[in-house]
Design an enzyme around this catalytic site. Structure first.
Site, short mmCIF file in Angstrom:
data_model
loop_
_atom_site.label_atom_id
_atom_site.label_comp_id
_atom_site.label_asym_id
_atom_site.label_seq_id
_atom_site.Cartn_x
_atom_site.Cartn_y
_atom_site.Cartn_z
N ASP A 1 5.11 0.49 12.10
CA ASP A 1 3.81 0.02 11.51
C ASP A 1 3.39 -1.25 12.02
O ASP A 1 2.68 -2.16 11.47
CB ASP A 1 3.78 -0.01 10.03
CG ASP A 1 3.75 1.49 9.16
OD1 ASP A 1 3.83 1.85 8.36
OD2 ASP A 1 3.45 2.28 10.27
N CYS B 1 -4.47 12.37 12.45
CA CYS B 1 -5.20 11.31 12.71
C CYS B 1 -4.78 10.80 14.03
O CYS B 1 -4.06 11.32 14.87
CB CYS B 1 -4.76 10.08 11.66
SG CYS B 1 -3.05 9.56 11.78
N LYS C 1 0.81 -1.11 0.04
CA LYS C 1 -0.11 -0.07 0.00
C LYS C 1 0.89 1.30 -0.09
O LYS C 1 0.73 2.10 -0.97
CB LYS C 1 -0.95 0.14 1.35
CG LYS C 1 -1.36 1.29 1.55
CD LYS C 1 -2.17 1.26 2.82
CE LYS C 1 -1.65 1.66 4.08
NZ LYS C 1 -1.26 2.92 4.40
C1 EPZ Z 1 4.46 6.82 5.88
O1 EPZ Z 1 3.52 7.91 6.54
C2 EPZ Z 1 3.45 5.58 6.13
N1 EPZ Z 1 2.33 5.92 5.28
C3 EPZ Z 1 2.98 5.12 7.36
O2 EPZ Z 1 2.27 3.95 7.39
C4 EPZ Z 1 4.43 4.96 8.45
O3 EPZ Z 1 3.98 4.97 9.44
C5 EPZ Z 1 5.22 6.08 8.28
O4 EPZ Z 1 5.55 6.49 6.93
C6 EPZ Z 1 6.49 5.99 9.05
O5 EPZ Z 1 7.21 4.72 8.60
C7 EPZ Z 1 2.34 5.94 3.69
O6 EPZ Z 1 3.43 5.75 3.39
C8 EPZ Z 1 0.97 6.18 3.17
P1 EPZ Z 1 6.48 10.19 8.12
P2 EPZ Z 1 4.35 9.27 6.25
O7 EPZ Z 1 6.49 11.56 7.27
O8 EPZ Z 1 5.20 9.51 5.29
C9 EPZ Z 1 7.11 13.46 11.49
C10 EPZ Z 1 0.56 2.65 7.73
O9 EPZ Z 1 0.16 2.16 8.84
N2 EPZ Z 1 6.88 14.36 10.24
O10 EPZ Z 1 7.59 9.26 7.77
O11 EPZ Z 1 3.09 10.35 6.64
C11 EPZ Z 1 5.60 12.58 11.41
O12 EPZ Z 1 5.10 13.26 12.54
C12 EPZ Z 1 0.90 4.15 7.81
O13 EPZ Z 1 0.66 2.06 6.63
C13 EPZ Z 1 7.29 15.69 10.57
O14 EPZ Z 1 7.55 16.37 11.68
O15 EPZ Z 1 5.10 9.42 7.87
C14 EPZ Z 1 6.19 11.13 12.15
O16 EPZ Z 1 6.46 11.76 13.67
C15 EPZ Z 1 0.72 5.04 9.13
N3 EPZ Z 1 7.07 16.80 9.53
C16 EPZ Z 1 7.53 11.17 11.61
O17 EPZ Z 1 7.92 12.46 10.89
C17 EPZ Z 1 6.42 16.29 8.13
O18 EPZ Z 1 6.42 17.07 7.40
C18 EPZ Z 1 7.49 10.08 10.33
O19 EPZ Z 1 6.43 10.57 9.40
C19 EPZ Z 1 6.32 14.79 8.04
C20 EPZ Z 1 6.64 14.09 8.94
#
Ligand code: EPZ
Length: 420
Positions: A306, A115, A22
């Site tokens: 995850d 979320c 996904k």
């Molecule tokens: C991806 O989300 C995945 N979703 C998530 O999977 C996964 O948990 C996450 O990566 C971490 O591995 C998809 O790929 C669709 P991040 P993403 O940006 O990219 C912070 C699932 O269950 N952050 O890597 O949105 C954020 O708050 C889902 O399949 C900022 O601070 O996650 C978090 O603490 C849930 N500023 C950390 O970084 C930003 O601009 C990692 O988030 C972006 C993120």
């Protein structure tokens, strides 16, 4: 709303085929917006999230057909804003911003909400776009982004919790059509980011270093259509490996990539669940009594956030104290209170959950709260004595393709029912 009704206690036995990822499919589908030529994406899992993304592509003006796991997209002419209601419903849709900026020099996208697992900010996405010369305005719940010309630049995309997966993919996609070279430091190394880079290179992009913390993108004038097959879903694979251990069964996973699961296989081994490779398959079975382990979630190649909830269900069955520390998201323990309803003894101490494992679990009605928490409750229900009803299973349908059918094939007593 639908629920799963699970009669626990049946060890899982047999073979299961792992679906496409996904979290690779969503940005790859967004990347098809980068060309006015047709693209064919194979092994796309049939989920509510991937169906949403196809609808978003259509609402942008592309033709997109989703048939038997294959999505054919032709973004001949597209517009720069997507249907608010659609984009608002799925966070992952933020990754259409990079392709729209590269193709149209503008994007108007609803701010993705937070979320239940955390605030989910997008400051790093916007920081990366700004490095490429993009001007953004946030107004009325929308991001309005425009750029005269994308110009390559060097940027640092690390945040308070390390790299950003979709942020890296988003900026990488924008950089493919920028003038000059872009270097993304503290890039996410997840296999899903590598998959996006491989698809972009198949379209004629020039990306090096994907999978390492430094990604270099040399801008090109145009990208052409391509055919591509998405990698298998490592999180679904991890979920089935854990379910095999939790039910004391033996399950063969077809198509899982062991090289994407090293941290998970290592921790399962420590916990008493052996995972061995047999050709391109993985076989999971207990190697003895379950043992407590300590886990900290980290960016790849560390233990994936995850898989944290699913692992907690397994460790609730392992006699002794396990400590699970969540370092990626600020509130990803919603499953703890629901697992407690099944008899699990877990205490939260700040970013850690202390699991006093070994007490037998017994079935009860529980409520799913988010995608991976739902999977954890299903695993716990499969291992519990008696009947468990997991309500609001729409959370699970976002990220697992036909999980109930796959589990039934492995001998689980699980039915999808209307919630009473
Ligand atoms: C991806 O989300 C995945 N979703 C998530 O999977 C996964 O948990 C996450 O990566 C971490 O591995 C998809 O790929 C669709 P991040 P993403 O940006 O990219 C912070 C699932 O269950 N952050 O890597 O949105 C954020 O708050 C889902 O399949 C900022 O601070 O996650 C978090 O603490 C849930 N500023 C950390 O970084 C930003 O601009 C990692 O988030 C972006 C993120």
């Amino acid at each position: 709303m639908e629920s799963f009704l699970i009669k626990g206690g049946a060890p899982l036995h047999g073979e299961v085929t792992i679906s496409g990822s996904k979290n690779a499919a969503l940005p790859i589908l967004a990347a098809t917006l980068l060309t006015d030529e047709p693209c064919v994406i194979r092994r796309v899992p049939d989920l509510s999230d991937t169906r949403f993304m196809v609808q978003i592509l259509q609402s942008l003006g592309a033709t997109a057909e989703f048939e038997n796991g294959t999505v054919t997209v032709h973004a001949r002419k597209i517009k720069g804003y997507a249907d608010y209601e659609l984009v608002r419903k799925m966070r992952g849709s933020i990754c259409i911003a990079g392709p729209l900026l590269a193709r149209l020099r503008k994007a108007r996208i609803s701010l993705p909400g937070g979320c239940i697992i955390g605030a989910r900010p997008i400051n790093l996405h916007l920081k990366g776009f700004a490095s490429l010369g993009v001007k953004t305005k946030i107004e009325g719940g929308y991001i309005d982004a425009t750029v005269k010309k994308l110009v390559g630049n060097i940027m640092f995309l690390g945040g308070r919790a390390g790299p950003t997966v979709l942020g890296t993919a988003n900026v990488m996609m924008a950089a493919t059509l920028a003038d000059g070279v872009t270097v993304i430091e503290s890039a996410a190394c997840e296999p899903e980011v590598v998959d996006v880079a491989n698809f972009l290179n198949a379209m004629g992009a020039q990306i090096a270093g994907a999978g390492s913390p430094t990604i270099t993108v040399t801008g090109v004038k145009k990208l052409h259509g391509a055919e591509y097959e998405v990698i298998p879903d490592r999180i679904e694979a991890a979920t089935f490996l854990i379910a095999a251990g939790a039910t004391n069964g033996e399950v063969t996973l077809r198509g899982a990539r062991a090289d994407h699961l090293r941290a998970v296989i290592d921790k399962l081994h420590e916990a008493g669940v052996a995972v061995e490779r047999c050709g391109t398959n993985l076989i999971a079975r207990r190697s003895g009594k379950l043992k407590p382990v300590d886990i900290t979630t980290l960016p790849y190649s560390g233990f994936p956030t995850d898989v944290q909830a699913q692992m907690m269900s397994l460790l609730a069955l392992a006699p002794g104290l396990s400590i699970i520390t969540e370092r990626i998201f600020e509130s990803r323990f919603m499953h703890v209170s629901e697992l407690a309803r099944l008899g699990a003894d877990i205490e939260i101490e700040g970013p850690s959950a202390i699991v006093k494992g070994g007490k037998p679990l017994s079935g009860a009605p529980v409520m799913a709260s988010d995608l991976r928490a739902s999977a954890a409750l299903v695993i716990a229900g499969l291992a519990a004595k008696g009947t468990t009803q997991v309500n609001r299973i729409y959370h699970l349908d976002r990220g697992y393709e036909q999980m109930d059918a796959k589990l039934r094939k492995l001998g689980a007593r699980i039915q999808r029912v209307e919630e009473k």
